[in-house]
Design an enzyme around this catalytic site. Structure first.
Site, PDB file in Angstrom:
ATOM      1  CG  HIS A 139      -2.012  -0.771   1.026  1.00  0.00           C
ATOM      2  ND1 HIS A 139      -2.302  -2.051   1.311  1.00  0.00           N
ATOM      3  CD2 HIS A 139      -3.226  -0.527   0.674  1.00  0.00           C
ATOM      4  CE1 HIS A 139      -3.174  -2.750   1.097  1.00  0.00           C
ATOM      5  NE2 HIS A 139      -4.040  -1.697   0.692  1.00  0.00           N
ATOM      6  CE  LYS A 143      -4.188  -0.441   4.597  1.00  0.00           C
ATOM      7  NZ  LYS A 143      -5.614   0.186   4.962  1.00  0.00           N
TER       8      LYS A 143
HETATM    9  N1  NDP Z   1     -13.195  -0.956   1.790  1.00  0.00           N
HETATM   10  C1  NDP Z   1     -12.316  -0.323   0.717  1.00  0.00           C
HETATM   11  O1  NDP Z   1     -12.550  -0.592  -0.287  1.00  0.00           O
HETATM   12  C2  NDP Z   1     -11.358   1.022   0.938  1.00  0.00           C
HETATM   13  C3  NDP Z   1     -11.081   1.109   2.104  1.00  0.00           C
HETATM   14  N2  NDP Z   1     -10.035   2.274   2.701  1.00  0.00           N
HETATM   15  C4  NDP Z   1     -10.073   2.375   4.041  1.00  0.00           C
HETATM   16  O2  NDP Z   1     -10.716   3.674   4.219  1.00  0.00           O
HETATM   17  C5  NDP Z   1     -10.084   4.330   5.230  1.00  0.00           C
HETATM   18  C6  NDP Z   1      -9.918   5.843   4.847  1.00  0.00           C
HETATM   19  O3  NDP Z   1      -8.784   5.838   3.783  1.00  0.00           O
HETATM   20  P1  NDP Z   1      -8.192   6.887   3.203  1.00  0.00           P
HETATM   21  O4  NDP Z   1      -9.254   7.786   2.451  1.00  0.00           O
HETATM   22  O5  NDP Z   1      -6.889   6.537   2.302  1.00  0.00           O
HETATM   23  O6  NDP Z   1      -7.900   8.012   4.423  1.00  0.00           O
HETATM   24  P2  NDP Z   1      -7.549   9.401   4.592  1.00  0.00           P
HETATM   25  O7  NDP Z   1      -6.806   9.558   5.785  1.00  0.00           O
HETATM   26  O8  NDP Z   1      -7.033  10.155   3.371  1.00  0.00           O
HETATM   27  O9  NDP Z   1      -9.217   9.854   4.897  1.00  0.00           O
HETATM   28  C7  NDP Z   1      -9.665   9.875   6.261  1.00  0.00           C
HETATM   29  C8  NDP Z   1     -10.711  11.071   6.278  1.00  0.00           C
HETATM   30  O10 NDP Z   1     -11.223  11.135   7.568  1.00  0.00           O
HETATM   31  C9  NDP Z   1     -11.075  12.251   8.270  1.00  0.00           C
HETATM   32  N3  NDP Z   1     -11.471  12.090   9.600  1.00  0.00           N
HETATM   33  C10 NDP Z   1     -11.006  11.665  10.804  1.00  0.00           C
HETATM   34  N4  NDP Z   1     -11.629  11.657  11.804  1.00  0.00           N
HETATM   35  C11 NDP Z   1     -12.876  12.252  11.395  1.00  0.00           C
HETATM   36  C12 NDP Z   1     -14.025  12.201  12.075  1.00  0.00           C
HETATM   37  N5  NDP Z   1     -14.310  12.023  13.423  1.00  0.00           N
HETATM   38  N6  NDP Z   1     -15.253  12.525  11.168  1.00  0.00           N
HETATM   39  C13 NDP Z   1     -15.217  12.596  10.163  1.00  0.00           C
HETATM   40  N7  NDP Z   1     -14.042  12.497   9.348  1.00  0.00           N
HETATM   41  C14 NDP Z   1     -12.871  12.175  10.121  1.00  0.00           C
HETATM   42  C15 NDP Z   1      -9.660  12.440   8.097  1.00  0.00           C
HETATM   43  O11 NDP Z   1      -9.237  13.770   8.328  1.00  0.00           O
HETATM   44  P3  NDP Z   1      -7.617  14.227   8.975  1.00  0.00           P
HETATM   45  O12 NDP Z   1      -6.857  13.958   7.941  1.00  0.00           O
HETATM   46  O13 NDP Z   1      -7.960  15.625   9.256  1.00  0.00           O
HETATM   47  O14 NDP Z   1      -7.732  13.105  10.385  1.00  0.00           O
HETATM   48  C16 NDP Z   1      -9.351  12.293   6.626  1.00  0.00           C
HETATM   49  O15 NDP Z   1      -9.714  13.363   5.554  1.00  0.00           O
HETATM   50  C17 NDP Z   1      -8.829   3.714   5.785  1.00  0.00           C
HETATM   51  O16 NDP Z   1      -9.399   2.878   6.678  1.00  0.00           O
HETATM   52  C18 NDP Z   1      -8.695   2.690   4.681  1.00  0.00           C
HETATM   53  O17 NDP Z   1      -8.041   1.768   4.853  1.00  0.00           O
HETATM   54  C19 NDP Z   1      -9.564   2.715   1.768  1.00  0.00           C
HETATM   55  C20 NDP Z   1      -9.736   2.432   0.493  1.00  0.00           C
HETATM   56  C21 NDP Z   1     -10.645   1.398  -0.204  1.00  0.00           C
HETATM   57  O1  LIG Z   2      -5.930   2.249   2.810  1.00  0.00           O
HETATM   58  C1  LIG Z   2      -6.278   1.711   1.746  1.00  0.00           C
HETATM   59  O2  LIG Z   2      -5.808   2.354   0.802  1.00  0.00           O
HETATM   60  C2  LIG Z   2      -6.844   0.768   1.511  1.00  0.00           C
HETATM   61  N1  LIG Z   2      -7.589   0.151   2.754  1.00  0.00           N
HETATM   62  C3  LIG Z   2      -8.236  -1.157   2.397  1.00  0.00           C
HETATM   63  C4  LIG Z   2      -7.613  -2.094   3.550  1.00  0.00           C
HETATM   64  O3  LIG Z   2      -7.074  -1.982   4.584  1.00  0.00           O
HETATM   65  O4  LIG Z   2      -7.780  -3.401   3.005  1.00  0.00           O
HETATM   66  C5  LIG Z   2      -8.855  -1.295   1.277  1.00  0.00           C
HETATM   67  C6  LIG Z   2      -7.670  -1.278   0.218  1.00  0.00           C
HETATM   68  O5  LIG Z   2      -6.528  -2.233   0.321  1.00  0.00           O
HETATM   69  C7  LIG Z   2      -7.165   0.186   0.073  1.00  0.00           C
END
Ligand code: NDP
Ligand SMILES: O=C(O)C1=N[C@H](C(=O)O)C[C@H](O)C1
Length: 252
Positions: A139, A143
């Protein structure tokens, strides 16, 4: 004939994050969905309910997602969750909240990529035929969690399939180990986590038995890969009360 159904009103939690921004764009571009709330760190969750959100999409962080979910279920709002970090204990807590709100649906998917869902299904299918299996997930370096939710879920599927097939421990003569060299162990399956600039989300499942190996690999090269799965879940979740785990049930 025109479709006169009202668009589904959608709120995004984590809206300024990598995934949240992509979800906002995808919802905005869909004629049958209306983006009514973009909530991020420091914003008031009630912005979403005040805006009349019918479905919330959560891509935040493992440490805040449970509070968001609890609040949404309490408000009677269905939720599509992509955030990682869901243990069996967390899932049990979500089930217990939902038991008091019979009309509310929550879908939690470790990975919304169609190819990733198939990769996990293929890995579960292959698991019974091979002595050895290890997972290598790669990744982007921003992350927060390791191993990834996808890798943990894959390990659980493989562990269950091996147990059902009566397979024992994998061959491994390691006696001397620098801590971490053999990865993390989940359900008897080793997971190796790589973090490097330039990567998005990638996973290999490497199987081995006498004289042959099988590698199943999936690559998300762009976060757009997750959007068809997220939108399918948003369109479906209100008609699926209770807890749905993974995208598989919606695809079949
Ligand atoms: N299921 C799937 O297919 C996928 C899952 N994921 C997962 O999704 C999650 C997010 O990933 P990603 O977008 O890369 O992460 P990011 O860190 O880019 O985004 C997370 C966002 O949430 C914000 N945040 C933090 N606390 C709060 C709150 N209490 N309320 C609302 N927003 C909040 C953060 O703000 P700040 O930065 O200011 O803390 C940030 O803007 C991870 O757990 C990742 O593993 C990711 C890709 C695909
Ligand atoms: O953090 C990410 O980027 C992603 N998170 C998810 C995970 O923890 O499996 C899904 C995907 O791998 C991207």
């Amino acid at each position: 004939m025109t479709d006169e159904r009202e668009p589904i009103r959608v709120g995004v939690l984590g809206a300024r994050g990598r995934m949240g921004l992509e979800v906002c764009k995808a919802v905005d571009a869909a004629d049958d969905l209306e983006l009514v709330a973009m909530v991020d760190q420091g914003d008031w969750l009630f912005n979403a309910s005040d805006a009349g959100a019918q479905v919330l999409v959560d891509f935040t962080t493992p440490d805040v997602v449970m509070d968001n979910l609890h609040w949404a279920v309490d408000q009677g709002i269905s939720v599509v969750v992509g955030t990682s970090g869901f243990t069996n204990q967390r899932l049990d807590r979500v089930r217990s909240w939902l038991s008091h709100k019979p009309g509310v649906g929550v879908l939690i998917a470790p990975n919304f990529g169609l190819g990733a869902v198939l990769m996990m299904q293929f890995a579960a299918r292959a698991a019974r035929y091979f002595e050895s299996v290890e997972i290598i997930e790669q990744h982007h370096p921003r992350k927060l969690d390791a191993p990834s939710g996808t890798a943990v879920h894959t390990a659980k599927l493989i562990g269950a399939a091996r147990a059902e097939a009566g397979l024992g421990a994998m061959p491994d003569a390691t006696k001397e180990e620098t801590s971490g060299a053999r990865g993390a162990e989940i359900e008897g399956v080793r997971i190796h986590s790589i973090r490097a600039a330039g990567l998005v989300a990638h996973q290999e499942v490497l199987f081995g038995t006498k004289g042959e190996t099988l590698t199943i690999r999936h690559d998300s090269l762009d976060r757009a890969s997750f959007m068809p799965g997220v939108l399918l879940a948003v369109r479906t979740i209100q008609s699926r009360p209770g807890l749905t785990l993974g995208l598989d049930a919606l695809l079949d």
